[in-house]
Each structure stands twice: as structure tokens, then as C-alpha cells.
Design an enzyme around this catalytic site. Structure first.
Site, PDB file in Angstrom:
ATOM      1  N   ASN A  20       0.858  -1.185   0.000  1.00  0.00           N
ATOM      2  CA  ASN A  20       0.000   0.000   0.000  1.00  0.00           C
ATOM      3  C   ASN A  20       0.897   1.239   0.000  1.00  0.00           C
ATOM      4  OD1 ASN A  20      -1.804   2.037   0.525  1.00  0.00           O
ATOM      5  ND2 ASN A  20      -2.304   1.374   2.604  1.00  0.00           N
ATOM      6  N   LYS A  22       0.037   4.183  -0.091  1.00  0.00           N
ATOM      7  CA  LYS A  22      -0.658   5.329   0.517  1.00  0.00           C
ATOM      8  C   LYS A  22      -0.492   6.548  -0.403  1.00  0.00           C
ATOM      9  CE  LYS A  22       0.205   3.362   5.002  1.00  0.00           C
ATOM     10  NZ  LYS A  22      -0.025   3.514   6.430  1.00  0.00           N
ATOM     11  N   HIS A 106      -9.556   0.922   4.815  1.00  0.00           N
ATOM     12  CA  HIS A 106      -8.294   1.089   5.542  1.00  0.00           C
ATOM     13  C   HIS A 106      -8.535   1.979   6.767  1.00  0.00           C
ATOM     14  CE1 HIS A 106      -4.203   2.353   6.480  1.00  0.00           C
ATOM     15  NE2 HIS A 106      -3.809   1.267   5.817  1.00  0.00           N
ATOM     16  N   GLU A 108      -6.991   4.392   7.932  1.00  0.00           N
ATOM     17  CA  GLU A 108      -6.838   5.832   7.680  1.00  0.00           C
ATOM     18  C   GLU A 108      -8.090   6.399   7.023  1.00  0.00           C
ATOM     19  OE1 GLU A 108      -3.105   5.456   5.612  1.00  0.00           O
ATOM     20  OE2 GLU A 108      -2.198   4.810   7.498  1.00  0.00           O
ATOM     21  N   GLU A 178      -5.432  -5.430  10.545  1.00  0.00           N
ATOM     22  CA  GLU A 178      -4.413  -4.415  10.795  1.00  0.00           C
ATOM     23  C   GLU A 178      -4.701  -3.740  12.131  1.00  0.00           C
ATOM     24  OE1 GLU A 178      -2.501  -3.050   6.895  1.00  0.00           O
ATOM     25  OE2 GLU A 178      -4.261  -1.810   7.173  1.00  0.00           O
ATOM     26  N   GLY A 184       2.378   1.847  10.861  1.00  0.00           N
ATOM     27  CA  GLY A 184       3.307   2.956  10.724  1.00  0.00           C
ATOM     28  C   GLY A 184       4.000   3.355  12.018  1.00  0.00           C
ATOM     29  N   SER A 224       3.343  -2.545  10.406  1.00  0.00           N
ATOM     30  CA  SER A 224       4.796  -2.596  10.558  1.00  0.00           C
ATOM     31  C   SER A 224       5.374  -3.961  10.187  1.00  0.00           C
ATOM     32  CB  SER A 224       5.205  -2.175  11.968  1.00  0.00           C
ATOM     33  OG  SER A 224       4.787  -0.834  12.216  1.00  0.00           O
ATOM     34  N   GLY A 245       2.752  -1.233   4.335  1.00  0.00           N
ATOM     35  CA  GLY A 245       2.818   0.188   4.026  1.00  0.00           C
ATOM     36  C   GLY A 245       4.260   0.632   3.830  1.00  0.00           C
ATOM     37  N   GLY A 246       4.857   1.161   4.886  1.00  0.00           N
ATOM     38  CA  GLY A 246       6.199   1.745   4.800  1.00  0.00           C
ATOM     39  C   GLY A 246       7.231   0.857   4.117  1.00  0.00           C
TER      40      GLY A 246
END
Ligand code: PEP
Length: 263
Positions: A20, A22, A106, A108, A178, A184, A224, A245-246
């Protein structure tokens, strides 16, 4: 599905790891990413790989990914096909841009854009109705975990997201657990903590949609996930992949994570 035993259905459940992006990368950056990424994952056929960039990157990225085993996903959609819904993108538009998957609900989007279990459900139905594979995100925030509400929250989100679907539809989609406190933050759920919730989610699917759908549905862990923790997480019996993500933002880093997450 009836011609397979439950054991066979479980054996056929292929791991799925999705990145993702983002709100990161321009279209040209995403194209460069895809060009660098493809050779690094060439030949990997035991993990389904999906890249979910911002919507402006979808069409140009699909040109690069065409003919490869790497799938393309969006990060959101609206449930109507067209009309006066300024700023929204529909399932037919995502298909036209080359998508096969779409992330829905998600945390967010739930936290900043007002998504609810009901809008998630509308979006899931729209995605499935057009042949897109939904990746439905669920998970508790820190206060909910600390007050012992994790199961109640996840139960409400899973049942809300899947309401009204057929068993075959549920078998075909992806759920991403998640825990919001792990997204994150560098804090990962321990493999045991994640496995407990994944097992709980599979139990909900079994109760509402039957044992075959529960054996087939893939449940990703997200929060993470990194190249150095993926193997332990993904080796849990009910963890079938990751939503990342990251750690997906560089081609090398994500390819290493995927390689470490192979069966
Ligand atoms: C995510 O945004 O879905 C996610 C899991 O992010 P990160 O891997 O950065 O925690």
C-alpha cells in the site's frame, strides 16, 4: 468448491502480499518503481503480489505490469458506477485503469474520511460486482485493545463488511487484519497476538458463511510488517500474507520482504 475437501482448500490458499503506497509517489516515480521491481520478483509464483499505488499511478503502472504476475490494486473506490460524485472513482474506472484489486476500509480512511462498516459493505459489493478482489481492512485502535474490546470491534467490522455476501464471494476476497496501533508505528503485533485474531476472524467466516469459505478466505496481517519479521508472522496457520505500508516503498526492500515471506 464442493468437490474439494477442506484440507485441499486450505492447501490451495495462496499467500498474498500487497504493498500500500498510501499517498506516496507520482506517476513517473511509480512507473520507475514498477520497472525496477519486476525483475526482482520474476519467477515468484508461490506468493500473489499486488501493488496499490495512488490512483494517478494506476493506468501508467498497469502498462509496465502487463503480462507479469504482479497485480495492481487501488486504495479506495466509490460504490456507484458513475454520476455526480465529485472526486470519487468507480469500479468500472478502476478496471479500465488495469486494476484487479482494491483496498477497502483502511483505518486511515475510517479515521480521516468517515468510512463506516456500512460504506465498507457498499464498496465491497461494488468491487465484487465488477470482478475486483476487495482487500477489506479491519482492526482495533490501542484503547480498544487495552480495554479488551479487540474481538468485539473486529467482529463488528468483519460482519459489517461482509453483510449480504454469498459464501463464494467471501471465499474469493481478502481480509486484512491491521491493528491500528501497529500501523506505521514500528510496533508489530507478536505472531501469537496476530494469529489469535486471525483465527477469530476465520471463525466468524465459518459461522456466517460456512467451513469452505473459511478455509478459502485469505487473511493478511498488516502493521509494521518488515523483511525481518514477515517470516515469523506468515508462518502462523491463519496468516496468509501481508498488507505492507512503509516497507513497500522501495522496490528492493519490498522484494526482499516478499522473498522472505515465501512458503
Ligand atoms: C498499512 O498502511 O496498511 C500498513 C500496514 O502500514 P505499515 O506497514 O507502514 O505499518
Amino acid at each position: 468448491m464442493a468437490e474439494y475437501t477442506l484440507k485441499e482448500i486450505i492447501m490451495q490458499r495462496k499467500r498474498i502480499i500487497a504493498g500500500n503506497f498510501k499517498m506516496n509517489k507520482t506517476a513517473s516515480e511509480a512507473v520507475e518503481y514498477a520497472k525496477a521491481f519486476l525483475p526482482l520478483v520474476k519467477g515468484i509464483d508461490d506468493v500473489e503480489i499486488v501493488l496499490c499505488p495512488p490512483s494517478t499511478c494506476l493506468q501508467p503502472m498497469s502498462v509496465v505490469l502487463e503480462g507479469s504476475a504482479v497485480g495492481l490494486g487501488a486504495q479506495n473506490l466509490y460504490w456507484k458506477d458513475s454520476g455526480a460524485f465529485t472526486g470519487e472513482i468507480s469500479a468500472p474506472m478502476l478496471l479500465d485503469a488495469g486494476c484487479g484489486y482494491v483496498i477497502i476500509g483502511h483505518s486511515e480512511r475510517r479515521a480521516y474520511f468517515g468510512e463506516t462498516d456500512q460504506t465498507v459493505n457498499e464498496k465491497v459489493k461494488a468491487a465484487l460486482g465488477h470482478g475486483l478482489t476487495p482487500i477489506i481492512c479491519v482492526g482495533e485502535v490501542l484503547e480498544e485493545r487495552e480495554s479488551g474490546e479487540t474481538e468485539a470491534v473486529v467482529d463488528r467490522q468483519v460482519r459489517g463488511g461482509l453483510a449480504g455476501l454469498s459464501s463464494d464471494q467471501v471465499a474469493s476476497l481478502v481480509i486484512a487484519y491491521e491493528p491500528v496501533w501497529a500501523i506505521g508505528t514500528g510496533k508489530t503485533a507478536t505472531p501469537q497476538m496476530a494469529q489469535e485474531v486471525h483465527h477469530f476472524i476465520r471463525g466468524i467466516v465459518a459461522a456466517d458463511f460456512g467451513a469452505e469459505a473459511a478455509a478459502a478466505v485469505r487473511i493478511q496481517y498488516g502493521g509494521s510488517m518488515k523483511a525481518d519479521n514477515v517470516a515469523e508472522l506468515i508462518s502462523q496457520p491463519d496468516i496468509d500474507g501481508g498488507l505492507v505500508g512503509g516497507a513497500c516503498l522501495t522496490p528492493d526492500g519490498f522484494a526482499t520482504l516478499i522473498t522472505n515471506g515465501r512458503p
